[in-house]
Write a protein that holds these residues in place. Structure first.
Motif, mmCIF file in Angstrom:
data_model
loop_
_atom_site.group_PDB
_atom_site.id
_atom_site.type_symbol
_atom_site.label_atom_id
_atom_site.label_comp_id
_atom_site.label_asym_id
_atom_site.label_seq_id
_atom_site.Cartn_x
_atom_site.Cartn_y
_atom_site.Cartn_z
ATOM 1 N N UNK A 57 0.829 -1.373 0.134
ATOM 2 C CA UNK A 57 0.030 -0.077 -0.012
ATOM 3 C C UNK A 57 0.699 1.100 0.002
ATOM 4 N N UNK A 58 2.017 1.154 0.258
ATOM 5 C CA UNK A 58 3.020 2.272 0.165
ATOM 6 C C UNK A 58 4.292 2.131 -1.170
ATOM 7 N N UNK A 59 4.335 1.109 -1.303
ATOM 8 C CA UNK A 59 5.126 0.700 -2.611
ATOM 9 C C UNK A 59 6.586 0.763 -1.913
ATOM 10 N N UNK A 60 6.911 0.384 -0.832
ATOM 11 C CA UNK A 60 8.393 0.633 -0.369
ATOM 12 C C UNK A 60 8.906 -0.780 0.601
ATOM 13 N N UNK A 61 9.937 -0.980 0.147
ATOM 14 C CA UNK A 61 10.545 -2.351 0.811
ATOM 15 C C UNK A 61 11.048 -1.943 2.092
ATOM 16 N N UNK A 62 10.393 -1.571 3.205
ATOM 17 C CA UNK A 62 10.894 -1.044 4.270
ATOM 18 C C UNK A 62 11.416 -2.028 5.146
ATOM 19 N N UNK A 63 11.108 -3.380 4.852
ATOM 20 C CA UNK A 63 11.764 -4.471 5.604
ATOM 21 C C UNK A 63 13.169 -4.637 5.805
ATOM 22 N N UNK A 64 13.874 -3.919 4.709
ATOM 23 C CA UNK A 64 15.467 -4.034 4.615
ATOM 24 C C UNK A 64 15.802 -2.967 5.683
ATOM 25 N N UNK A 65 14.835 -2.141 6.633
ATOM 26 C CA UNK A 65 15.720 -1.225 7.697
ATOM 27 C C UNK A 65 15.078 -1.990 9.010
ATOM 28 N N UNK A 66 14.625 -3.461 9.000
ATOM 29 C CA UNK A 66 14.310 -3.899 10.258
ATOM 30 C C UNK A 66 15.207 -4.205 11.151
ATOM 31 N N UNK A 67 16.522 -4.567 10.856
ATOM 32 C CA UNK A 67 17.422 -4.729 11.647
ATOM 33 C C UNK A 67 18.647 -3.550 11.851
ATOM 34 N N UNK A 68 18.698 -2.737 10.763
ATOM 35 C CA UNK A 68 19.425 -1.477 10.724
ATOM 36 C C UNK A 68 19.121 -0.643 9.817
ATOM 37 N N UNK A 69 19.743 0.586 9.780
ATOM 38 C CA UNK A 69 19.522 1.438 8.853
ATOM 39 C C UNK A 69 19.770 1.235 7.353
ATOM 40 N N UNK A 70 18.981 1.208 6.607
ATOM 41 C CA UNK A 70 18.941 0.611 5.066
ATOM 42 C C UNK A 70 20.435 1.465 4.644
ATOM 43 N N UNK A 71 21.386 0.610 4.050
ATOM 44 C CA UNK A 71 22.552 1.239 3.527
ATOM 45 C C UNK A 71 22.529 1.996 2.150
ATOM 46 N N UNK A 72 21.272 1.777 1.491
ATOM 47 C CA UNK A 72 21.363 2.495 0.059
ATOM 48 C C UNK A 72 20.255 3.275 0.125
ATOM 49 N N UNK A 73 19.284 3.438 0.825
ATOM 50 C CA UNK A 73 18.139 4.311 1.032
ATOM 51 C C UNK A 73 18.143 5.163 2.265
ATOM 52 N N UNK A 74 17.088 6.030 2.349
ATOM 53 C CA UNK A 74 17.081 7.020 3.338
ATOM 54 C C UNK A 74 16.110 6.082 4.578
ATOM 55 N N UNK A 75 15.830 4.943 4.520
ATOM 56 C CA UNK A 75 15.035 4.262 5.471
ATOM 57 C C UNK A 75 15.782 4.135 6.709
ATOM 58 N N UNK A 76 15.174 4.359 7.765
ATOM 59 C CA UNK A 76 15.993 4.112 8.991
ATOM 60 C C UNK A 76 15.337 2.950 9.633
ATOM 61 N N UNK A 77 16.038 2.458 10.642
ATOM 62 C CA UNK A 77 15.552 1.353 11.655
ATOM 63 C C UNK A 77 14.427 1.746 12.648
ATOM 64 N N UNK A 78 14.605 2.888 12.960
ATOM 65 C CA UNK A 78 13.510 3.586 13.950
ATOM 66 C C UNK A 78 12.356 3.761 13.060
#
Length: 551
Positions: free
Chosen positions: A215-236
């Motif tokens: 529903x948002x079109x983003x792979x947020x799960x990549x930030x589950x364990x740490x800040x995403x290394x290639x996008x702006x998604x943060x673990x928090x």
């Protein structure tokens, strides 16, 4: 030996001959890797339409074409011409209803001289019940992960499918549908979307991963364990979104309920769960916060999900409308304006950023009307373009949409098209049902879909099936019986008329002269058994590449 004839070699030779002819008749009907086109210079993602505009579907279709044509001109890539009526007919039936048209429907459409017949057909298909069934097939696959944990829960899936079919056929606005999905509670037999939570729980990370992707079109799960290394998604950010689901818990044990045949549901507890029973090891306990947005005011005794649903489904949400537009575009073109379709971020730019922005704005302005969006896409020249290469576009990147991509039929499309041609398979013992029936009622369609299911996230422009699937189609008794042929050819006179009917029923077109010559020679060679010879033709048609592809 296939069920239509006693001559395996004869059928195989005919299949090879027809496949060669089909390939020659439609050189665009085979998926292939394309050379990537030169990427344009970065452009702003703002749209080109005024913020307060509201185009009708036909005007939006023309706007789509302007954007596609402009990019093609900039890349100096030739656009393929319009598809033939037969190409368009089969394509739009498969994309909107999930199956090929009947021989009668194909014949009537091809014979019509109405200049607006394509537009009328699009409206007719969107109004059919099969439109909702097709959308339900797509969305229940997305909402129910295929894993061993969900084997028992899948018997509840009928409630979700029924809810999806009804809502899509009634053209309920997409924001209202998603709002109900996000806030649903109660018993699964009363509330279809409850299945979604049962299949993506009880740990909150699964439902968070799914909601943000779908529903948002983003792979947020990549930030589950740490800040995403290639996008702006943060673990928090991940765990602040997950916090919206920390009050949700099942009413009863879903797997035991599935085993015992009783009902089950979900509810939202009165207080936040302050332990990690519902969190993985990487989990953080944070207050709810909208993705790259504000932190809403919350109360301990009130549910959190309505806050998320209200924010997520608004017209000014930066993700919601774009996610559905991009996913719908990919449904009809085989590729999104952003690809992969559920991985939107600044490092993965859209191929046509202004077009994506405009479509998203219009989708929201028209009340998140999914049929409106589909009507605009299907009426565009971009969608109605042939899949055959023209000029230099044979090596152009698929992101230019210079010609229609060739999509592989989904298992549901293939099954429904086969049964539309041959009738429902004969009931009887099916080895594929062993081990499945103990988890609830199993249909031949489910068995077929399970056998032909491809990997999650597979490219629809790449052929994924292997030898077992091909052999099942060639030799499986369910789709090889003489009664199917007799019913299909009922009322046909002469071999040419019979052959034409077989082509219309399977490939939605009439045979070429070269195909008629080859089939005529085959029938003359087997003049003592004309019915079996025609059965060879049908067998070859449903096993040829043109039938297995949507081009």
């Amino acid at each position: 030996m296939h069920g239509f004839t006693t001559s395996k070699a004869l059928g195989g030779a005919l299949l090879a001959g027809l496949t060669a002819l089909v390939a020659g008749a439609d050189s665009g009907a085979a998926p292939e890797k394309k050379a990537t086109a030169t990427k344009p210079a970065p452009r702003p993602a703002a749209g080109t339409l005024p913020a307060n505009s509201k185009l009708d579907a036909l005007a939006l279709a023309k706007h789509i074409d302007k954007a596609i044509e402009a990019r093609a001109r900039a890349e100096k890539v030739t656009l393929s011409p319009r598809a033939s009526d037969a190409e368009f007919l089969r394509r739009v039936y498969l994309d909107v209803t999930g199956h090929v048209p009947s021989a009668e429907k194909a014949s009537a459409f091809l014979a019509s001289t109405d200049p607006n017949k394509r537009r009328a057909l699009i409206d007719e298909l969107l109004a059919s019940k099969d439109y909702g069934k097709r959308q339900a097939d797509l969305w229940q696959t997305l909402m129910l992960p295929r894993n061993s944990d969900n084997v028992r829960i899948r018997q509840f899936n009928v409630h979700l499918v029924r809810w999806l079919e009804t809502n899509f056929n009634e053209n309920r606005p997409w924001d209202k549908m998603v709002h109900e999905v996000l806030t649903t509670s109660g018993a699964v037999d009363k509330k279809g979307p409850v299945v979604y939570y049962l299949a993506n729980g009880p740990s909150v990370d699964k439902i968070t991963d799914s909601v943000t992707k779908l529903f948002l079109g983003v792979q947020l799960q990549c930030a589950q364990c740490h800040n995403h290394p290639f996008t702006s998604w943060k673990q928090d950010e991940y765990w602040a979104m997950a916090a919206f689901f920390t009050k949700v818990r099942p009413n009863g044990n879903p797997r035991m309920a599935a085993k015992k045949g009783t009902t089950v549901g979900i509810g939202e507890g009165p207080a936040v769960i302050r332990n990690k029973r519902i969190l993985p090891e990487s989990g953080k306990i944070l207050p709810p916060k909208f993705l790259q947005g504000a932190r809403p005011a919350t109360k301990a005794g009130e549910p959190y999900r309505p806050l998320l649903a209200n924010w997520l489904t608004t017209a000014d949400n930066p993700f919601f409308s774009k996610a559905m537009v991009n996913r719908t575009w990919a449904q009809f073109f085989g590729r999104g304006i952003v690809s992969p379709i559920d991985d939107m971020h600044e490092g993965n730019p859209a191929s046509h950023p202004e077009l994506l922005a405009d479509l998203s704005q219009q989708f929201a302005a028209c009340g998140f009307d999914v049929k409106y969006l589909i009507r605009a896409i299907c009426n565009s020249e971009a969608y109605q373009r042939t899949s055959k290469p023209a000029g230099n576009n044979g090596t152009a990147g698929p992101e230019l949409f210079a010609r229609m991509g060739v999509k592989v039929l989904t298992p549901e499309q293939l099954y429904d098209s086969l049964t539309g041609v041959l009738g429902a398979p004969r009931q009887g013992k099916n080895p594929g049902m062993k081990g499945m029936a103990r988890f609830g009622p199993v249909t031949p369609r489910q068995v077929f879909v399970n056998f032909f299911q491809i990997e999650e996230g597979a490219d629809p422009l790449e052929y994924q099936a292997g030898i077992p699937q091909v052999l099942r189609l060639m030799n499986g008794p369910a789709f090889n019986n003489a009664a199917s042929l007799a019913k299909l050819l009922e009322g046909s006179k002469g071999w040419k008329e019979s052959t034409e009917r077989l082509y219309l029923a399977t490939l939605s077109r009439r045979p070429t002269e070269a195909e008629l010559d080859r089939i005529g020679a085959h029938l003359r060679k087997n003049a003592t058994e004309p019915r079996k010879a025609l059965a060879d033709v049908l067998w070859a048609l449903i096993n040829c590449s043109e039938f297995a592809l949507n081009h």
